[in-house]
Design a protein around this motif. Structure first.
Motif, PDB file in Angstrom:
ATOM      1  N   VAL A 143       0.847  -1.204   0.000  1.00 24.61           N
ATOM      2  CA  VAL A 143       0.000   0.000   0.000  1.00 24.61           C
ATOM      3  C   VAL A 143       0.878   1.249   0.000  1.00 24.61           C
ATOM      4  O   VAL A 143       0.605   2.224  -0.701  1.00 24.61           O
ATOM      5  CB  VAL A 143      -0.950  -0.012   1.229  1.00 24.61           C
ATOM      6  CG1 VAL A 143      -1.702   1.303   1.318  1.00 24.61           C
ATOM      7  CG2 VAL A 143      -1.911  -1.180   1.126  1.00 24.61           C
ATOM      8  N   PHE A 144       1.970   1.195   0.782  1.00 23.82           N
ATOM      9  CA  PHE A 144       2.895   2.333   0.848  1.00 23.82           C
ATOM     10  C   PHE A 144       3.468   2.626  -0.542  1.00 23.82           C
ATOM     11  O   PHE A 144       3.447   3.764  -1.013  1.00 23.82           O
ATOM     12  CB  PHE A 144       4.019   2.009   1.831  1.00 23.82           C
ATOM     13  CG  PHE A 144       5.166   2.980   1.803  1.00 23.82           C
ATOM     14  CD1 PHE A 144       5.070   4.192   2.469  1.00 23.82           C
ATOM     15  CD2 PHE A 144       6.332   2.682   1.107  1.00 23.82           C
ATOM     16  CE1 PHE A 144       6.125   5.094   2.437  1.00 23.82           C
ATOM     17  CE2 PHE A 144       7.380   3.585   1.075  1.00 23.82           C
ATOM     18  CZ  PHE A 144       7.275   4.793   1.741  1.00 23.82           C
ATOM     19  N   ALA A 145       3.961   1.576  -1.213  1.00 25.62           N
ATOM     20  CA  ALA A 145       4.563   1.780  -2.540  1.00 25.62           C
ATOM     21  C   ALA A 145       3.501   2.217  -3.540  1.00 25.62           C
ATOM     22  O   ALA A 145       3.785   2.997  -4.453  1.00 25.62           O
ATOM     23  CB  ALA A 145       5.256   0.505  -3.010  1.00 25.62           C
ATOM     24  N   TYR A 146       2.255   1.741  -3.347  1.00 21.74           N
ATOM     25  CA  TYR A 146       1.155   2.166  -4.222  1.00 21.74           C
ATOM     26  C   TYR A 146       0.970   3.681  -4.103  1.00 21.74           C
ATOM     27  O   TYR A 146       0.906   4.399  -5.089  1.00 21.74           O
ATOM     28  CB  TYR A 146      -0.125   1.438  -3.825  1.00 21.74           C
ATOM     29  CG  TYR A 146      -1.331   1.832  -4.632  1.00 21.74           C
ATOM     30  CD1 TYR A 146      -1.530   1.303  -5.906  1.00 21.74           C
ATOM     31  CD2 TYR A 146      -2.259   2.744  -4.138  1.00 21.74           C
ATOM     32  CE1 TYR A 146      -2.621   1.668  -6.665  1.00 21.74           C
ATOM     33  CE2 TYR A 146      -3.352   3.127  -4.881  1.00 21.74           C
ATOM     34  CZ  TYR A 146      -3.534   2.587  -6.151  1.00 21.74           C
ATOM     35  OH  TYR A 146      -4.614   2.964  -6.901  1.00 21.74           O
ATOM     36  N   ALA A 147       0.910   4.134  -2.852  1.00 18.95           N
ATOM     37  CA  ALA A 147       0.678   5.560  -2.615  1.00 18.95           C
ATOM     38  C   ALA A 147       1.852   6.401  -3.108  1.00 18.95           C
ATOM     39  O   ALA A 147       1.671   7.467  -3.676  1.00 18.95           O
ATOM     40  CB  ALA A 147       0.448   5.802  -1.120  1.00 18.95           C
ATOM     41  N   VAL A 148       3.062   5.927  -2.871  1.00 21.64           N
ATOM     42  CA  VAL A 148       4.232   6.754  -3.170  1.00 21.64           C
ATOM     43  C   VAL A 148       4.629   6.668  -4.640  1.00 21.64           C
ATOM     44  O   VAL A 148       4.970   7.674  -5.252  1.00 21.64           O
ATOM     45  CB  VAL A 148       5.417   6.340  -2.262  1.00 21.64           C
ATOM     46  CG1 VAL A 148       6.692   7.050  -2.676  1.00 21.64           C
ATOM     47  CG2 VAL A 148       5.087   6.655  -0.817  1.00 21.64           C
TER      48      VAL A 148
END
Lengths: 304, 275
Positions: A143-148
């Protein structure tokens, strides 16, 4: 008389000497046997899952193992045959991106933690963060990499997957590399300073080469873990039915296939062919992870 | 009372630029944090001689030695008053690089500490560090010969330095220290981890080496100082407020220290009344 004389002292000793025979009925020897048995049993139980998983995968997936699965693209709905060559490449590419991001950062961070400021406030915080990150649920990394990355670049891609995997690899790399560097005996460092090394020479010429096997072990373990991840890839790499490199151009900023997502997709399909391929893909993935683990052990054992 | 004691010899040392004092060590106070480890120890180290430091445990023998090549700089909280001159240059002057000091004042440690690399690379390490241009193999061979190790290792120079026995490792460390031709070699209890036979070999080696190198030797073993040292410094320890503080009691020719000590404390120590 003579005989009596020679026997007499021996009998006396026998009476006074404690009995040295092992008694199986004594309380502590029963406890001993019992605990040894339990430890054996636990050790066997602990190895059952891996062995049974391997056995199941070989039985169910082994018969589809052929050159075809390594070279063909995944089959569509009712198609027969096919393989998952692009997913193997995809797994290697995504893990490669993860390694390229996490290894340099992890390595330099480990030098800081082990050598430069081992007792500083920054080191304390960084070490605590790394330890906490070890337990980070992998879906959150996704989710973090998705957002960033995915939202910023507007596409699912291998680099996005690399960021997610790097997040999961980083703590393993940092903590094992730090541990390996700390294992370098301080007397060896003293010798290096004594012969006229600067601090960076001590680190580059003595600490790193001496710690290298341990550092590589950490890297391999991190790679092995990342290769098996599914959840972070669902948000970042998605899946692709095509090759990463096609007609000489690499499709970097496009969704990319991976073994774990292929298994996830195919295992849920109602087609026999796809389900069989999912089993075979699982076998290949487990073998890859096993290979990295064996590599980690071999590299870790290597001594100068 | 003691003719050799500190002040007199220091004046001589600084007066004659060509005197044979290589390291003039004038430690007034050495602190680790707030703890006064050593005070008032003035020991000139003569060229081509072995200067032995003896004394009871915790008397600061090693601390004094480690002040000479600034190894103590690596210890947090180290600070000192006084000065150390190496060939009339202040070792602690702010323009002096401690790394360079250590290249000219080599060190052999208490525990043998070869690097985790081959025997050859261990000896070549210092040469490569200094970007040595000549024939490295020849220098390595010479250093190993001087360290009386060549015969034992010439057929396995590629083997790990850690595969050698303790005594061989220590001779390897001596070879490593002398390969770069330092002016002075500091030896911090070099035989304390070794068996009597290895100890003997290293003592013989020290006597051979002093032809070319100046040696400062810290030893816990009085007999060793008696056997090899030309000059002997006896340090003792007193219990002060902050802890145990070491100081120089007596310095003189080894024969004088052992046969005719001037100080009461030295006599007691030599007789073995405390250790």
């Amino acid at each position: 008389m003579n005989i009596q004389d020679s026997f007499h002292p021996e009998q006396e000793i026998a009476k006074e000497a404690p009995c040295l025979q092992r008694s199986l009925l004594e309380g502590r020897s029963i406890t001993n046997i019992l605990l040894t048995g339990i430890a054996w049993l636990a050790a066997i139980i602990a190895s059952v899952p891996l062995i049974s998983v391997l056995y199941g995968l070989i039985v169910k997936g082994g018969h589809r193992l052929s050159l075809e699965v390594f070279t063909e693209l995944p089959p569509a709905g009712f198609e027969e045959g096919g393989g998952f060559g692009n997913a193997i490449v995809g797994t290697l590419v995504t893990v490669g991106f993860g390694a390229v991001i996490s290894i340099p950062i992890g390595f330099l961070a480990a030098i800081f933690l082990a050598e430069l400021e081992p007792d500083g406030k920054v080191a304390y915080v960084a070490r605590f963060c790394a330890k906490t990150l070890t337990g980070l649920p992998s879906i959150l990394a996704g989710v973090f990499a998705y957002a960033v990355v995915v939202l910023a670049t507007g596409t699912y891609s291998a680099p996005a997957a690399g960021v997610a995997l790097a997040l999961l690899m980083l703590p393993t790399v940092v903590l094992t590399a730090e541990g390996a560097m700390r294992m370098v005996p301080s007397k060896m460092k003293a010798a290096a300073y004594g012969i006229g090394c600067t601090r960076s020479q001590v680190i580059w010429k003595i600490v790193l080469p001496t710690a290298l096997p341990g550092v590589l072990t950490g890297v391999m373990l991190a790679i092995a873990r990342a290769a098996g991840e599914t959840a972070p890839l669902l948000f970042t790499a998605l899946f692709s039915n095509y090759w990463f490199v096609e007609n000489g151009t690499a499709h970097v900023m496009e969704p990319i296939a991976s073994l774990s997502v292929l298994i996830y997709n195919f295992a849920g399909m109602p087609y026999e062919n796809q389900i069989e391929l999912a089993w075979t893909a699982s076998l290949v993935l487990v073998m890859m992870v096993l290979l990295f683990n064996i590599l980690a052990r071999v590299l870790g054992r290597k001594k100068v | 009372m003691n003719m050799n004691f500190s002040a007199a010899s220091n004046v001589n040392a600084s007066k004659n630029a060509h005197s044979n004092v290589v390291i003039d060590c004038n430690l007034d106070k050495v602190f680790y944090g707030d703890f006064l480890a050593v005070r008032d120890s003035h020991v000139p180290i003569q060229k081509g001689q072995i200067t032995g430091f003896i004394g009871p445990s915790g008397c600061g023998k090693s601390t004094v030695l480690r002040c000479l090549n600034r190894m103590n700089d690596l210890i947090e909280g180290f600070r000192f008053e006084g000065n150390v001159h190496f060939n009339n240059q202040d070792v602690y002057h702010k323009t002096v690089d401690p790394v360079v000091v250590r290249r000219y004042i080599g060190m052999v440690f208490q525990q043998p500490n070869p690097f985790a690399m081959s025997i050859f690379d261990n000896v070549a390490f210092g040469l490569r560090l200094n970007r040595f241009k000549g024939d490295i193999a020849e220098c390595v061979e010479n250093a190993l010969k001087k360290a009386a190790l060549w015969g034992e290792v010439k057929d396995k120079l590629k083997a790990s330095g850690l595969s050698l026995s303790g005594g061989q490792q220590q001779r390897l460390c001596i070879a490593r220290a002398i390969a770069t031709e330092p002016a002075v070699v500091l030896m911090d209890e070099p035989c304390s981890a070794l068996d009597p036979i290895s100890t003997r070999r290293i003592e013989e080696l020290m006597i051979e080496l002093k032809e070319k190198y100046t040696i400062a030797l810290v030893t816990h073993n009085m007999q060793q100082a008696k056997r090899v040292a030309d000059k002997t410094a006896f340090l003792s320890v007193e219990i002060s407020e902050g802890g145990r503080t070491g100081y120089l009691v007596e310095l003189g020719e080894t024969s004088q220290i052992f046969d005719d000590p001037k100080e009461e404390l030295t006599q007691q120590y030599i007789r073995g009344e405390f250790s």
